[in-house]
Design a protein around this motif. Structure first.
Motif, short mmCIF file in Angstrom:
data_model
loop_
_atom_site.label_atom_id
_atom_site.label_comp_id
_atom_site.label_asym_id
_atom_site.label_seq_id
_atom_site.Cartn_x
_atom_site.Cartn_y
_atom_site.Cartn_z
N GLN A 1 -3.71 17.32 6.38
CA GLN A 1 -3.30 15.89 6.05
C GLN A 1 -2.88 15.87 4.69
O GLN A 1 -2.95 16.95 3.93
CB GLN A 1 -4.35 14.82 6.40
CG GLN A 1 -4.75 14.98 7.60
CD GLN A 1 -3.57 14.57 8.96
OE1 GLN A 1 -2.82 13.72 8.85
NE2 GLN A 1 -3.62 15.69 9.68
N CYS A 2 -2.42 14.86 4.21
CA CYS A 2 -1.86 14.99 2.70
C CYS A 2 -1.88 13.53 2.26
O CYS A 2 -1.90 12.37 2.79
CB CYS A 2 -0.56 15.41 2.48
SG CYS A 2 0.61 14.63 3.33
N MET A 3 -1.94 13.41 0.82
CA MET A 3 -1.79 12.06 0.14
C MET A 3 -0.52 11.72 0.05
O MET A 3 0.39 12.67 -0.27
CB MET A 3 -2.59 12.15 -1.14
CG MET A 3 -4.05 12.16 -1.17
SD MET A 3 -4.68 12.37 -2.54
CE MET A 3 -4.44 10.49 -3.44
N LEU A 4 0.17 10.55 0.25
CA LEU A 4 1.51 10.22 -0.20
C LEU A 4 1.76 10.51 -1.61
O LEU A 4 0.78 10.53 -2.38
CB LEU A 4 1.60 8.77 0.25
CG LEU A 4 1.61 8.38 1.56
CD1 LEU A 4 1.58 6.74 2.01
CD2 LEU A 4 2.79 9.00 2.47
N ASN A 5 2.88 10.46 -1.92
CA ASN A 5 3.23 10.73 -3.50
C ASN A 5 2.84 9.25 -3.91
O ASN A 5 2.91 8.28 -3.35
CB ASN A 5 4.46 10.93 -3.80
CG ASN A 5 5.68 10.31 -3.45
OD1 ASN A 5 5.85 9.12 -3.72
ND2 ASN A 5 6.80 11.05 -2.88
N PRO A 6 2.40 9.34 -5.56
CA PRO A 6 2.18 8.02 -6.02
C PRO A 6 3.13 6.91 -6.00
O PRO A 6 2.76 5.67 -5.78
CB PRO A 6 1.94 8.52 -7.51
CG PRO A 6 1.68 9.90 -7.33
CD PRO A 6 2.48 10.45 -6.20
N LYS A 7 4.41 7.27 -6.07
CA LYS A 7 5.21 6.08 -6.19
C LYS A 7 5.25 5.19 -4.95
O LYS A 7 5.68 4.03 -4.69
CB LYS A 7 6.53 6.31 -6.52
CG LYS A 7 7.55 7.39 -5.43
CD LYS A 7 8.83 8.05 -6.19
CE LYS A 7 9.19 8.85 -5.13
NZ LYS A 7 10.58 9.79 -5.83
N VAL A 8 5.27 6.09 -3.52
CA VAL A 8 5.09 5.44 -2.31
C VAL A 8 4.03 4.74 -2.04
O VAL A 8 3.93 3.48 -1.43
CB VAL A 8 5.25 6.52 -1.29
CG1 VAL A 8 5.28 5.97 0.31
CG2 VAL A 8 6.64 7.16 -1.24
N GLU A 9 2.73 5.18 -2.68
CA GLU A 9 1.41 4.60 -2.58
C GLU A 9 1.40 3.25 -3.17
O GLU A 9 1.12 2.29 -2.56
CB GLU A 9 0.42 5.41 -3.19
CG GLU A 9 0.18 6.68 -2.32
CD GLU A 9 -1.04 7.38 -3.29
OE1 GLU A 9 -1.71 8.22 -2.40
OE2 GLU A 9 -0.93 7.36 -4.35
#
Length: 217
Positions: free
Chosen positions: A58-66
C-alpha cells in the motif's frame, strides 16, 4: 535535514498552492508530525510530493491530496467519521483533531498494527482502527456524519452511502487512470444523494474495492 524547514516548504510550496487555504487544516499540518507516520526506511521522503510506500503493498497519498481531502470533508467537532483505508494512520490523526470520533477500517493486518501504533504514539485517543472489509463499511458504529475513502474507486458502494446520516457527506477519488476526480457525495434529509466533482487527481486503487457495485443517481 532541517525537518521544520522541510515541513514549512511542504505546506507553502505544495499544499497551499493546491487551494488548501483553511487555516485550521494548515495549522494541523504544522502540528501533526507527518514524519512519525512514515515507515523508517522512507522517513527522508516524508515531506516530498510523492506517494510513500507502506507495508502490504500500500502507499500514503501525497501530502497535497491528503490535505485537500481533509479540508474538503469540512469536519466539525461534533462529527463521527468513518475512514476507509487506515494506511499509516496519518490522515486518521488529522481527521481526529477536527472531529468528535473516527473509525478507520483497514483490511491489511500489518497496516492495522502500524496505524494503531502511530496513533497511540501521537496521543490520539478519539480514533479507533478496526480490521475489516472497507467495501462493507462499518455498520456497528453507523450512521456517520462523514465518510472518507483514502484511495481511488471505480464507483462508490451503495452500502457506504447507506451508512451516512441525513445531511452527511462522503468524499472519494472516483474513476480509472488516467481520469479520476475527487467527488463529494451529500445525502439530503430525505435520503437523496447528490454528487459534485471537486478536483482532478490520481490515487492508487483502494485495496479490495476495485470494482464495487456502483451508486447510480
Amino acid at each position: 535535514m532541517n525537518v521544520e524547514q522541510a515541513r514549512f516548504n511542504m505546506i507553502e510550496q505544495q499544499i497551499r498552492p493546491w487551494d488548501v487555504l483553511d487555516t485550521s487544516v494548515l495549522d494541523l499540518l504544522s502540528a501533526v508530525r507527518r514524519e512519525d507516520f512514515v515507515p523508517e526506511a522512507h522517513r527522508a521522503l516524508a515531506f516530498m510530493d510523492i506517494e510513500i510506500p507502506l507495508p502490504a503493498g500500500q502507499c500514503m497519498l501525497n501530502p497535497k491530496v491528503e490535505a485537500r481531502l481533509v479540508q474538503d470533508l469540512d469536519l466539525s467537532k461534533y462529527d463521527n467519521v468513518l475512514q476507509v483505508g487506515a494506511g499509516s494512520g496519518y490522515v486518521t490523526a488529522l481527521i481526529a483533531h477536527k472531529a468528535k470520533r473516527v473509525i478507520a477500517i483497514e483490511n491489511k493486518p500489518e497496516l492495522v498494527a502500524l496505524a494503531r501504533h502511530n496513533l497511540r504514539k501521537a496521543g490520539i485517543n478519539n480514533a479507533e482502527v478496526v480490521e475489516g472489509d472497507g467495501a462493507q463499511g462499518y455498520s456497528a458504529q453507523a450512521p456517520y456524519n462523514a465518510i472518507l475513502l483514502t484511495g481511488s474507486v471505480t464507483a462508490v458502494p451503495q452500502i457506504l452511502l447507506d451508512q451516512l446520516k441525513p445531511g452527511g457527506r462522503l468524499l472519494a477519488i472516483v474513476g480509472r487512470e488516467p481520469v479520476m476526480q475527487a467527488t463529494l457525495f451529500i445525502k439530503s434529509d430525505q435520503g437523496q444523494v447528490t454528487q459534485t466533482a471537486l478536483f482532478d487527481t490520481l490515487a492508487a486503487p483502494l485495496d479490495g474495492m476495485a470494482s464495487p457495485r456502483p451508486f447510480i443517481l
